[in-house]
Scaffold this active site. Structure first.
Site, short mmCIF file in Angstrom:
data_model
loop_
_atom_site.label_atom_id
_atom_site.label_comp_id
_atom_site.label_asym_id
_atom_site.label_seq_id
_atom_site.Cartn_x
_atom_site.Cartn_y
_atom_site.Cartn_z
N GLU A 1 15.04 -14.80 0.19
CA GLU A 1 15.42 -15.91 1.09
C GLU A 1 14.54 -17.13 0.85
O GLU A 1 14.94 -18.27 1.15
CB GLU A 1 15.28 -15.47 2.55
N ASP B 1 0.84 -1.19 0.00
CA ASP B 1 0.00 0.00 0.00
C ASP B 1 0.88 1.25 0.00
O ASP B 1 1.87 1.32 0.72
CB ASP B 1 -0.89 -0.02 1.25
#
Length: 549
Positions: free
Chosen positions: A260, A210
């Site tokens: 990751e 957002d």
């Protein structure tokens, strides 16, 4: 809690997001499983087969966190839980697992610029007083003249600063109930690292960010220029609270966290940026290889139904995003904008505003919405569908004033109705409200129009000419045709004025007639799909056709 996601079609697992069609769910307004008038997580779960049959690749769920809902859930009180009105964490875990079993990925909203004034850290900051470490997590400032520290405007109206009892002011770029985080503080940075990992570890496939361009502020807090005597709301280059260089450091950190997870069986975790920035050169900075994966293209959403303007937007967008190795991401409507059926049914100058007072031709709007859907889904890159787009829903512009919920209504002194008209709960079945939105007859939190019976998913499912059937057919072809999704396009040199026509290899041509007269179809082997019937080899006005060539 990670769940492997079956690979769908022939696209490599690791680049699914470059071509994905993502369906936006606004939880309060999608489906209500417990019959209380508010949509919920179990309502989404119950409609997963519908979404899988529609042919999408992923679901983006607008904020589902605990919240006082003073801004539709974008005022987050707890980033690691589910709003009790929507369900529980166990319900969310079940939704993620069930979606993955159907080959659907799940994206959720991250709201990093601000939280709710009900967030425990902000409550602690109010209680701790001036100069406390707790207040350093937000933007608290003194002022010497009794006026706000700067002239910055809030997005929903009024100033962006609110004074509290001890005389200090706190910054809220949006509603008064949404204090801005101080992203210069390491504790805020570390907290959002942990929030990302919390949801990635639960199996979420990515986040929509957002106002991804707003977290960093110029620490000097300069005023913004005036426009017609009022502080400007423009995101000009150098704006002290939008598109500051520091946002890119934040995004790079997040990209490293997402990476990751790249080698897990589930595949990469991804981000899409909400950043209302023009021109596309500015937006491209957010999707460089070490930053966010994709960004909504709002220039296309704001463009007129005009061949020249749309082509310029498409070219400018693709050229700049391809230059940094990112795909384009196309969108026609979302929870913040007037539904595009209504937008395309009115004059350009009033397309994005004027709810309730601007003349609108909804039949013309529907015809253009059908044509726009096929254009969007034929363009290179990804695409987003806002819930109800596939049903051809119009904006609800006559909601009673006493039900309006958007903070814009209050902050504007009841002069701007806000965004509730695109957030009315969608119709599923039956001939009267609540149209299967919830069990029983309890009416939803925003009232539905009495004339929506023909727009329900049930009514359209059996009609091969319906808006829903068009979307299903388009998404099926898009999934199967090797030319569609990520890739390139070539504009066809033989296209006349007012016609958008491009070819994509192998063997696909999209032609959009944006004039008010029929034109001959170009040479082709067969018609794959058209937004309207094609009489005697002609392409009618406001119609898109997909051709095998």
């Amino acid at each position: 809690m990670s769940n492997p996601v079956p690979d769908s079609g022939t696209r490599p697992l690791d680049d699914w997001w470059r071509s994905a069609v993502v369906y936006q769910v606004y939880p309060r307004s999608f489906a209500d499983a417990d019959g209380d008038g508010t949509g919920d997580v179990n309502g989404i779960r119950a409609r997963l087969p519908y979404l899988a049959e529609l042919g999408i690749d992923a679901i983006w769920i607008s904020p589902w966190y605990p919240s006082p809902l003073l801004d539709g859930g974008y005022d987050v009180a707890d980033y690691r839980d589910i709003n009790p009105e929507f369900g529980t964490l166990a319900d969310a875990d079940a939704l993620i697992a069930e979606a993955h079993a159907l080959g659907l990925r799940i994206l959720i909203d991250l709201v990093p610029n601000h939280c709710s004034w009900d967030h425990p850290w902000f409550k602690a900051a109010l209680a701790a007083g001036k100069g406390s470490p707790e207040r350093e997590l937000f933007w608290f400032r003194d002022s010497e003249d009794g006026k706000p520290p700067t002239n910055w405007p809030a997005a929903f109206g009024g100033p962006a600063w609110q004074q509290i009892d001890d005389g200090q002011w706190y910054l809220h770029l949006f509603d008064i109930s949404q204090p801005d985080w101080n992203w210069d503080h390491p504790k805020v940075i570390e907290e959002f690292d942990a929030i990302l990992r919390f949801w990635f570890d639960r199996g979420v496939d990515g986040f929509r960010i957002d106002v991804a361009d707003s977290m960093a502020k110029d620490p000097a807090l300069p005023d913004v220029p005036l426009h017609n005597g009022e502080p400007t709301r423009e995101k000009y280059v150098g704006n002290p609270f939008y598109d500051q260089p520091g946002v890119h450091t934040i995004h790079q950190r997040w990209r490293a966290i997402a990476d990751e997870y790249a080698d897990t069986p589930q595949g990469p975790r991804v981000f899409v940026a909400e950043a209302w920035l023009s021109p596309a050169e500015r937006l491209a900075q957010y999707v460089r290889p070490n930053e966010l994966h994709s960004a909504f293209n709002f220039d296309a959403l704001r463009a007129a139904w005009d061949a020249k303007e749309l082509r310029e937007v498409i070219d400018h967008t693709t050229d700049n995003l391809w230059a940094v190795g990112a795909p384009a991401t196309w969108v026609l409507s979302n929870h913040d904008t007037i539904r595009h059926r209504t937008r395309y049914g009115r004059d350009r100058k009033d397309a994005l505003e004027g709810a309730g007072v601007v003349p609108t031709d909804l039949e013309l709007g529907l015809r253009r919405a059908r044509a726009a859907a096929l254009l969007e889904l034929a363009l290179p890159g990804g695409a987003y569908i806002y819930q109800g787009d596939e049903l051809g829903l119009p904006e609800v512009e006559d909601l009673p004033e006493d039900v309006l919920d958007d903070p814009t209504w209050e902050r504007s002194g009841h002069t701007v109705r806000g965004r509730d008209g695109c957030r009315v709960p969608i119709p599923w079945s039956g001939s009267t409200p609540p149209y299967g939105f919830g069990s029983g007859t309890k009416q939803p939190w925003l009232p539905q129009p009495a004339d929506w019976a023909g727009l329900t998913a049930e009514a359209q499912a059996g009609d091969p000419d319906s808006h829903l059937s068009l979307y299903k057919a388009a998404l099926k072809i898009r999934r199967e045709h090797p030319a569609l999704g990520e890739g390139r396009l070539v504009w066809d040199p033989d296209a006349a004025d007012g016609i958008l026509s491009f070819t994509r290899d192998p063997g696909f041509r999209c032609v959009v007639n944006l004039t008010d007269v029929s034109v001959p179809l170009p040479p082709h082997q067969k018609v794959l799909l058209s937004s309207e019937p094609l009489p005697s080899g002609e392409l009618p006005a406001d119609t898109t056709v997909w051709l095998e060539v």
